[in-house]
Design an enzyme around this catalytic site. Sequence first.
Site, mmCIF file in Angstrom:
data_model
loop_
_atom_site.group_PDB
_atom_site.id
_atom_site.type_symbol
_atom_site.label_atom_id
_atom_site.label_comp_id
_atom_site.label_asym_id
_atom_site.label_seq_id
_atom_site.Cartn_x
_atom_site.Cartn_y
_atom_site.Cartn_z
ATOM 1 N N ARG A 72 40.559 35.800 60.758
ATOM 2 C CA ARG A 72 39.641 35.660 61.894
ATOM 3 C C ARG A 72 39.955 36.685 62.992
ATOM 4 O O ARG A 72 39.093 37.050 63.788
ATOM 5 C CB ARG A 72 39.702 34.216 62.439
ATOM 6 C CG ARG A 72 38.837 33.975 63.638
ATOM 7 C CD ARG A 72 38.460 32.507 63.820
ATOM 8 N NE ARG A 72 39.572 31.588 63.703
ATOM 9 C CZ ARG A 72 40.537 31.417 64.605
ATOM 10 N NH1 ARG A 72 40.535 32.151 65.710
ATOM 11 N NH2 ARG A 72 41.498 30.542 64.423
ATOM 12 N N TYR A 125 14.002 41.477 70.234
ATOM 13 C CA TYR A 125 14.033 40.483 69.156
ATOM 14 C C TYR A 125 14.042 39.070 69.760
ATOM 15 O O TYR A 125 14.769 38.806 70.729
ATOM 16 C CB TYR A 125 15.277 40.730 68.288
ATOM 17 C CG TYR A 125 15.566 39.593 67.337
ATOM 18 C CD1 TYR A 125 14.583 39.160 66.446
ATOM 19 C CD2 TYR A 125 16.790 38.948 67.344
ATOM 20 C CE1 TYR A 125 14.827 38.103 65.592
ATOM 21 C CE2 TYR A 125 17.041 37.899 66.485
ATOM 22 C CZ TYR A 125 16.057 37.473 65.611
ATOM 23 O OH TYR A 125 16.295 36.429 64.772
ATOM 24 N N ASP A 209 20.341 48.051 71.707
ATOM 25 C CA ASP A 209 20.205 47.517 70.353
ATOM 26 C C ASP A 209 19.576 48.610 69.493
ATOM 27 O O ASP A 209 18.405 48.965 69.670
ATOM 28 C CB ASP A 209 19.315 46.262 70.392
ATOM 29 C CG ASP A 209 19.206 45.584 69.032
ATOM 30 O OD1 ASP A 209 19.303 46.293 68.014
ATOM 31 O OD2 ASP A 209 18.994 44.359 68.990
ATOM 32 N N LYS A 234 20.310 44.698 58.734
ATOM 33 C CA LYS A 234 19.045 45.387 58.477
ATOM 34 C C LYS A 234 19.279 46.689 57.709
ATOM 35 O O LYS A 234 19.748 46.647 56.597
ATOM 36 C CB LYS A 234 18.325 45.613 59.800
ATOM 37 C CG LYS A 234 18.326 44.383 60.732
ATOM 38 C CD LYS A 234 17.613 43.196 60.136
ATOM 39 C CE LYS A 234 17.591 42.041 61.133
ATOM 40 N NZ LYS A 234 17.116 40.795 60.559
HETATM 41 C C1 LIG Z 1 16.352 44.228 66.780
HETATM 42 C C2 LIG Z 1 17.212 43.095 66.317
HETATM 43 N N1 LIG Z 1 18.372 42.854 66.943
HETATM 44 C C3 LIG Z 1 19.180 41.841 66.582
HETATM 45 C C4 LIG Z 1 18.839 40.990 65.539
HETATM 46 C C5 LIG Z 1 19.766 39.883 65.162
HETATM 47 O O1 LIG Z 1 20.476 40.249 64.014
HETATM 48 P P1 LIG Z 1 21.012 39.195 62.922
HETATM 49 O O2 LIG Z 1 19.795 38.633 62.234
HETATM 50 O O3 LIG Z 1 21.869 40.048 62.037
HETATM 51 O O4 LIG Z 1 21.773 38.137 63.656
HETATM 52 C C6 LIG Z 1 17.642 41.202 64.855
HETATM 53 C C7 LIG Z 1 17.244 40.304 63.770
HETATM 54 O O5 LIG Z 1 16.121 40.320 63.298
HETATM 55 C C8 LIG Z 1 16.812 42.280 65.257
HETATM 56 O O6 LIG Z 1 15.642 42.541 64.649
#
Ligand SMILES: Cc1ncc(COP(=O)(O)O)c(C=O)c1O
Length: 420
Positions: A72, A125, A209, A234
């Site tokens: 961890r 998101y 992001d 992704k």
């Molecule tokens: C732009 C973006 N940031 C963050 C996330 C969150 O990522 P995770 O699904 O790996 O927790 C997503 C998920 O769809 C996303 O599209």
Amino acid sequence: MADQEARRLHPETLAVGHGYDPASGGGAAKPPLYLTSTFVYRSAQHAKDAHRIFFEGPGQGDDAAGAHIYARLGHPNLDMVERRLAALDQAEAAAGFCSGMAAISTVLLAHLRPGDVVLQSLPIYGGVDSLISLVLSEFGVKSFHFADGLDAEAMRRAAEQAAAAGPVRVIWLETPANPTGAVVEIGAAVEIAGELAARQGVRPLVVVDNTFLGPFLQNPLALGADLCMTSLTKYCGGHSDLLAGGVSGRAELIGPLRTLRTWLGNPMDAHTAWLLLRSFETLHLRTARACDNALAVARFLAGHPKVAGVTFIGLAEPGSREHALMQRQARGCGSTFSFRIKGGEAAAFRLLDALTLLRLAVSLGGSETLICHPASTTHYPIARDRLAEAGVTESTLRLSVGLEHPDDLIADLSQALDRV
Ligand SMILES: Cc1ncc(COP(=O)(O)O)c(C=O)c1O
């Protein structure tokens, strides 16, 4: 190879082998998978030193430097991913998490306290938007937003409003944004962070992001951002078979995230890290092909009479603000974008139900093409007026174009549009 030395290499080269030394893995050409929850010490002093180093940092010639404690807190496969991700993001250091949301919540918990303010772009998101507006608000954190990331003055006005409500500690940007693909000028936000620093005595962190483009197409740190967050689930993972997140930046900002990760208990596990190491190797190839495919699909949709509009940076007219920004800020358009179908939710649902090759699923960045209706799925909890401000309507569909032949994708969309 030392991290500093590696910086002379091209990212394609770093993606293949950086972060793993075969001498550390019994000579294995590829990284071994370290499936262990705990690690054994040579002596009681070695154990004590390992803990001191974890919490206080190494001294000169520390014999326990690099020793692991408990998975961890860190493990060999995580070290490899973190070194590789840091190199690709042009960062001093990186921290790996068990999902993008784990990375995001750790960054926000590390830097926000009751009374603090977040300034964010819109849309972002749905999970992050909900975390900020529904969860952190319960802990006394306020948030303000701007919806036009190309208009520095609108950003500045939102920053002034935000600063009037308390110290702005975090500027959260998502560019291109989920689900619309709208872009935000990172450099303008960095400038505004400097202005806020002069006004409030503390500089907010600019966090970007980078999920929609990933390290081969955009490097927010090189544009002045403090932290680069990527949902590795992704494009970096790339096969829709893992969940992971990463944050890159200066070592002084990453260290506290690793410590907090230990207490929140949300690190990336060894198997996921191992899968990611092999995914990174082909990321640039997948990214390039997906961009080309997305452009072909977007052009088809833009010319279709049942489509009201396509929001895709790849289609931005030369001379437009979007085009000029992307020329400065990124090296490609990615392959996730949105389009609006004429006829609202009913038409959108008819299209989704008529598709046979494209898969109806949330998520993006995998080798397969996915499509979803954000208002009823990924952005479900977001208030309708906020979604409208972000340019997301009942007609909006989000498409993540994968690696299939574009003609097959277009044929499927074409037959489904005929049946709408
Ligand atoms: C732009 C973006 N940031 C963050 C996330 C969150 O990522 P995770 O699904 O790996 O927790 C997503 C998920 O769809 C996303 O599209």
